[in-house]
Design a protein around this motif. Structure first.
Motif, PDB file in Angstrom:
ATOM      1  N   ARG A 156       0.853  -1.178  -0.009  1.00  0.00           N
ATOM      2  CA  ARG A 156      -0.059   0.051  -0.133  1.00  0.00           C
ATOM      3  C   ARG A 156       0.706   1.163   0.136  1.00  0.00           C
ATOM      4  O   ARG A 156       2.023   1.349   0.488  1.00  0.00           O
ATOM      5  N   TYR A 157       0.152   2.124  -0.434  1.00  0.00           N
ATOM      6  CA  TYR A 157       1.004   3.688  -0.512  1.00  0.00           C
ATOM      7  C   TYR A 157       0.728   4.261   0.783  1.00  0.00           C
ATOM      8  O   TYR A 157      -0.354   4.103   1.020  1.00  0.00           O
ATOM      9  N   PRO A 158       1.513   5.249   1.099  1.00  0.00           N
ATOM     10  CA  PRO A 158       1.416   6.141   2.350  1.00  0.00           C
ATOM     11  C   PRO A 158      -0.095   6.822   2.450  1.00  0.00           C
ATOM     12  O   PRO A 158      -0.541   6.963   3.641  1.00  0.00           O
ATOM     13  N   HIS A 159      -0.659   7.281   1.402  1.00  0.00           N
ATOM     14  CA  HIS A 159      -1.814   8.162   1.412  1.00  0.00           C
ATOM     15  C   HIS A 159      -3.122   7.202   1.566  1.00  0.00           C
ATOM     16  O   HIS A 159      -4.084   7.756   2.084  1.00  0.00           O
ATOM     17  N   GLU A 160      -2.833   5.769   1.640  1.00  0.00           N
ATOM     18  CA  GLU A 160      -3.933   5.216   2.122  1.00  0.00           C
ATOM     19  C   GLU A 160      -3.818   4.456   3.656  1.00  0.00           C
ATOM     20  O   GLU A 160      -4.561   3.782   4.075  1.00  0.00           O
ATOM     21  N   PHE A 161      -2.890   5.078   4.183  1.00  0.00           N
ATOM     22  CA  PHE A 161      -2.824   4.792   5.782  1.00  0.00           C
ATOM     23  C   PHE A 161      -3.348   6.069   6.365  1.00  0.00           C
ATOM     24  O   PHE A 161      -3.354   7.125   6.284  1.00  0.00           O
ATOM     25  N   SER A 162      -3.668   5.783   7.616  1.00  0.00           N
ATOM     26  CA  SER A 162      -4.212   6.973   8.697  1.00  0.00           C
ATOM     27  C   SER A 162      -2.781   7.483   9.234  1.00  0.00           C
ATOM     28  O   SER A 162      -1.757   6.864   9.137  1.00  0.00           O
TER      29      SER A 162
END
Lengths: 286, 309
Positions: A156-162
């Motif tokens: 996953r890419y960073p913008h998909e994490f909280s």
């Protein structure tokens, strides 16, 4: 003071910035801003030193100068007895895997074009370029599990994490080279309070498990009190107070520390009103 | 931590059924937005058609591009108009050559000039700008002053001199266009690098001890790509225009080769004899290609705009 042999000792650290005056002519001398004015301290293995102070007092500058990310104008930094300031780039690279860093803004500290797995693997690939792909992946998954992320999120890419998850990625990246010390530059300031507690507890658990030394920079006294063994209060680049955490908080010696502690709001309206009245009185007398 | 323990258990259950989740990159997001933009998608299709025309057009052409139709020569205004019967789909040019085959040839060369010019700009300009911006200080100063000096030279003058001194060839044209096209790109790349340099992820890489060149290639350049891609789609038509202008002046592509600019120049020269098709067909391809590039550039800019993300 800790009785153990210090892993890191900083002696008389000084950092200055040259600031060009506006509309200055090229031959005019720039103003000198003394950001850190001769700070000395020791950090023992497995210990946490909290660094507090208002914004702009040189906390982050001090941390960056210690690992030579910005040049310092004087002072010595002994890492396990060796002076970091006198090392060449190659020797320094060997030290860099032992001292890692965690940053304030969880999202900004992760490259948006790389996946979580690639981000966490970067220090490993830098310091151990011969590690096989499978080995790297195994390590990354192991660390993701360790910091409380699912290994399935590796692509996953960073913008998909909280925000909290991003900070966990940052922690995993810092841990992958098995460092001895981690510099935490306001790691929880950008997170909301419930997540702050999780991240701080995660750091404490990891510290216990791996025997890490932490240099914990924050402006939130309650967080620092919770995690630190000792606290250093910085006042405009100088040490205002350095001592055991509960001593500094419960029995502050310097007026600056007292003021800092008084500035913390209390989540109780009556006590809060009393606190403000006391502050006003203190200011009036000063 | 409690929440996470539960979450992890949940994930552990899922793990047996499913493997790693595939993440959606920023580029995948941008692609989705790009394909929602109708003008850009239509332009992309048109451009693909033009490409296909330049690649496979010679298979459809009845006549080769270098053979004169002796039966028509001398009566071009009367007999040379576009017709399906004699195989001259686009008519013939003033020397009696099949214009369809000539336009195919011209399209190939014009697109090649545009794309090679833009590629040089992207590769050289981006790396140059990123290195200057990342290194900073004196190196940056010297590198950017060199760009300033190069940019202050009137390039059309230099290009014409180059072509006159070293002879008129396509290679020289590439050299000339390549020399100037990367200057603007390097400035854009440098400006973007300066803002990226202070981001924490670059700092994190520096703190870990990643080598400067690796930081540039791994952390800076991929984050520049959005701007670079948009700018390069606008650069392709600019290169085509430059080449056409040079060819229009008679200095660019030489016979028997041709390009859109050369064909338009020939067509414009014979306008008064009533052979308007000689101008119309190259012009048509020229205009639709340029429009397509501009619309695609627009679409890309909207798709990659960080404000939307």
């Amino acid at each position: 003071m800790s009785t153990k042999e210090p892993i890191l000792s900083v002696r008389d650290m000084r950092v200055e910035f040259k600031i060009k005056k506006q509309n200055a002519l090229p031959w005019q001398k720039p103003d000198i801003l003394r950001a850190v004015k001769g700070v000395s301290f020791d950090l023992a293995a497995g210990e946490t030193l909290g660094i507090v102070g208002e914004s702009g007092c040189g906390k982050s500058t001090l941390a960056r100068a210690i690992i030579r990310m910005i040049p310092s104008q004087g002072g010595e930094v002994f890492w396990q007895g060796r002076d970091l300031m006198k090392m060449n780039e190659k020797e320094l690279l060997g030290i860099r895997k032992e001292i890692q860093m965690i940053f304030q803004d969880p999202l900004a500290s992760l490259n948006p074009r790389l996946t979580a797995g690639q981000i966490i693997a970067e220090p490993l690939k830098t310091h151990y370029p011969n590690t096989s792909k499978d080995e790297v992946k195994k390590r990354v998954r192991e660390l993701m599990e360790k910091v409380g992320l699912s290994g399935r999120m590796i692509n996953r890419y960073p913008h998909e994490f909280s925000g909290g998850q991003c900070q966990r990625i940052g922690i995993a990246r810092a841990l992958i080279t098995n460092p001895k010390m981690i510099i935490c530059d306001e790691p929880v300031s950008a997170l909301d309070v419930s997540v702050q507690a999780q991240v701080v507890n995660l750091l404490m658990d990891l510290q216990k498990e791996l025997g890490l030394s932490l240099l914990f920079i924050a402006h939130d006294l309650s967080v620092v009190k919770h995690i630190s063994n000792r606290i250093m209060v910085l006042e405009f680049g100088d040490i205002a107070e350095l001592g055991e955490a509960h001593e500094v908080i419960n029995n502050p010696q310097s007026p600056y520390t007292r003021e800092l502690i008084n500035a913390v709001p209390i989540p109780d309206p009556i006590a809060e009103r009393k606190r403000i009245a006391e502050r006003r009185a203190l200011e009036a007398s000063a | 931590m409690m929440v996470d323990v539960q979450k992890m258990e949940q994930f552990a259950e899922n793990l047996a059924a499913q493997e790693e989740v595939q993440g959606r990159s920023l580029f995948a997001d941008a692609r989705r937005r790009f394909f929602k933009n109708k003008a850009a998608v239509v332009s992309l299709i048109v451009l693909c058609c033009v490409f296909a025309f330049s690649m496979f057009g010679h298979m459809i052409a009845v006549w080769p591009n270098d053979e004169m139709d002796w039966g028509i020569l001398g009566q071009i205004a009367e007999l040379g108009a576009p017709s399906i019967e004699n195989g001259h789909y686009f008519g013939v040019d003033e020397l009696g050559r099949d214009l369809f085959a000539r336009v195919v040839q011209g399209t190939q060369i014009s697109l090649m000039v545009g794309i090679v010019g833009a590629l040089i700009a992207v590769i050289v300009g981006t790396l140059y700008g990123a290195i200057a911006g990342y290194t900073g200080g004196k190196v940056d100063n010297v590198m950017m002053r060199i760009v300033d000096i190069l940019q202050s030279i009137p390039y059309m003058f230099v290009l014409i001199l180059l072509l006159v001194v070293f002879g008129r060839s396509i290679f020289m044209l590439f050299v000339g266009i390549g020399l100037i096209s990367w200057l603007d790109m390097s400035r854009i790349a440098r400006g973007q690098t300066l803002t990226l340099k202070n981001k924490e992820f670059v700092e994190a890489a520096m703190a870990t001890g990643v080598k400067p060149l690796t930081i540039i290639l791994r952390h800076i350049v991929p984050n520049l790509l959005g701007v670079v891609v948009v700018y390069s789609t606008l650069l392709v038509p600019q290169m085509i225009l430059t080449e056409s202008f040079i060819s229009f002046l008679g200095l660019g592509v030489q016979e028997p080769n041709t390009s859109w600019g050369a064909l338009i120049a020939e067509g414009a020269g014979t306008m008064q004899y009533g052979t308007l098709w000689q101008l119309a067909f190259p012009m048509f391809f020229f205009i639709i290609s340029l429009f397509s590039f501009f619309f695609i550039g627009d679409g890309l800019r909207d798709a990659l705009d960080p404000k939307d993300q």
